[in-house]
Each structure stands twice: as structure tokens, then as C-alpha cells.
Design a protein around this motif. Sequence first.
Motif, short mmCIF file in Angstrom:
data_model
loop_
_atom_site.label_atom_id
_atom_site.label_comp_id
_atom_site.label_asym_id
_atom_site.label_seq_id
_atom_site.Cartn_x
_atom_site.Cartn_y
_atom_site.Cartn_z
N ASP A 161 -2.21 -0.24 -15.07
CA ASP A 161 -1.87 -1.21 -14.02
C ASP A 161 -0.60 -0.80 -13.29
N TYR A 162 0.37 -0.27 -14.04
CA TYR A 162 1.62 0.17 -13.43
C TYR A 162 1.38 1.36 -12.49
N MET A 163 0.56 2.32 -12.95
CA MET A 163 0.27 3.49 -12.11
C MET A 163 -0.51 3.09 -10.85
N LEU A 164 -1.42 2.13 -10.98
CA LEU A 164 -2.16 1.64 -9.82
C LEU A 164 -1.23 0.97 -8.82
N ALA A 165 -0.29 0.15 -9.32
CA ALA A 165 0.67 -0.52 -8.44
C ALA A 165 1.56 0.52 -7.74
N LEU A 166 1.97 1.57 -8.46
CA LEU A 166 2.78 2.62 -7.84
C LEU A 166 2.01 3.34 -6.74
N LYS A 167 0.75 3.62 -7.01
CA LYS A 167 -0.08 4.33 -6.02
C LYS A 167 -0.25 3.48 -4.76
N GLN A 168 -0.53 2.19 -4.95
CA GLN A 168 -0.71 1.31 -3.79
C GLN A 168 0.59 1.17 -3.01
N ASP A 169 1.70 1.11 -3.71
CA ASP A 169 3.00 1.01 -3.03
C ASP A 169 3.28 2.28 -2.24
N LEU A 170 2.97 3.45 -2.81
CA LEU A 170 3.18 4.72 -2.10
C LEU A 170 2.31 4.79 -0.85
N ARG A 171 1.04 4.39 -0.96
CA ARG A 171 0.16 4.43 0.21
C ARG A 171 0.65 3.48 1.29
N GLY A 172 1.11 2.29 0.90
CA GLY A 172 1.64 1.34 1.89
C GLY A 172 2.89 1.87 2.57
N THR A 173 3.76 2.52 1.79
CA THR A 173 4.98 3.09 2.36
C THR A 173 4.65 4.20 3.35
N MET A 174 3.67 5.06 2.99
CA MET A 174 3.29 6.16 3.88
C MET A 174 2.72 5.63 5.20
N LYS A 175 1.97 4.53 5.13
CA LYS A 175 1.39 3.97 6.36
C LYS A 175 2.44 3.32 7.24
N ARG A 176 3.55 2.86 6.65
CA ARG A 176 4.59 2.21 7.44
C ARG A 176 5.59 3.20 8.03
N MET A 177 5.53 4.45 7.62
CA MET A 177 6.47 5.45 8.12
C MET A 177 6.18 5.78 9.58
N PRO A 178 7.18 6.21 10.32
CA PRO A 178 6.95 6.52 11.74
C PRO A 178 6.08 7.76 11.95
#
Length: 119
Positions: A53-70
Motif C-alpha cells: 500500500d505504501y509503494m502504491l501511494a508513493l507511485k501515485q504521488d510521483l505520477r501526480g507530481t510529474m503531471k503537475r510539473m511545467p
Amino acid sequence: SGRGRGRAAFTFNIEAIGFSKGAALPDVVCKPPPPFPSTDNKPVPLKTGEDEDYMLALKQDLRGTMKRMPYFLAVEEDREVIERYSKKYHDSEKEHAAWTPDWRRLPREMKPKKKTKKG
């Protein structure tokens, strides 16, 4: 004897494929094959637990961060006739779409060139 007239004959030996002379041929199957082949081996169940669950949350957070980058360039969508309620909350993410890079930091080969007509 002429060609194509009279009794129809097979051009190959039907006894070679397992049918005797004068035997009835098998019935025609008129149903489609199954969409997926049957699986004898069942897939292994996914691991569940705190670590996964922790690794899944990290992966989703990383993908969200990448999409918000300029640097994330989204595909331009056609405007719909009916504006959806949820679309107005995604407008803040589209502000990053108009990104102009600092060409002094990037190699010259990456900069788009204007095409000139040769006389």
C-alpha cells in the motif's frame, strides 16, 4: 471425357486425412470460438499489506507530481459543446501547458527552426 463435367472428384486422397470412402463428413460448427482460451493455471494473487500500500501511494504521488510539473505537455483537447462540472477544476493544471523553455540551457539542436523557402 471433358473437364468440369460429370461426377465431382476429390483432388487428394481423403483416406489420408482419416475419412473412409462413403463415410459421412462431420457436421459444420457454426458458432464462434470462445473469446479467451480456458486457463488451467490460475494467476497468483497480488501481494497485499502495508508495504505494498505504501509503494502504491508513493507511485501515485510521483505520477501526480510529474503531471503537475511545467515540463509535462498535455494534449490539447477539443472544446465540448456542453461544459462539464468537473472540467473547471482542471483549469489550474492547464496553466502549466503554456511553457516556453529557456533555450540558453538547452542544446541548439533541440530548438525548432523556422523553415525558409529556397529561391
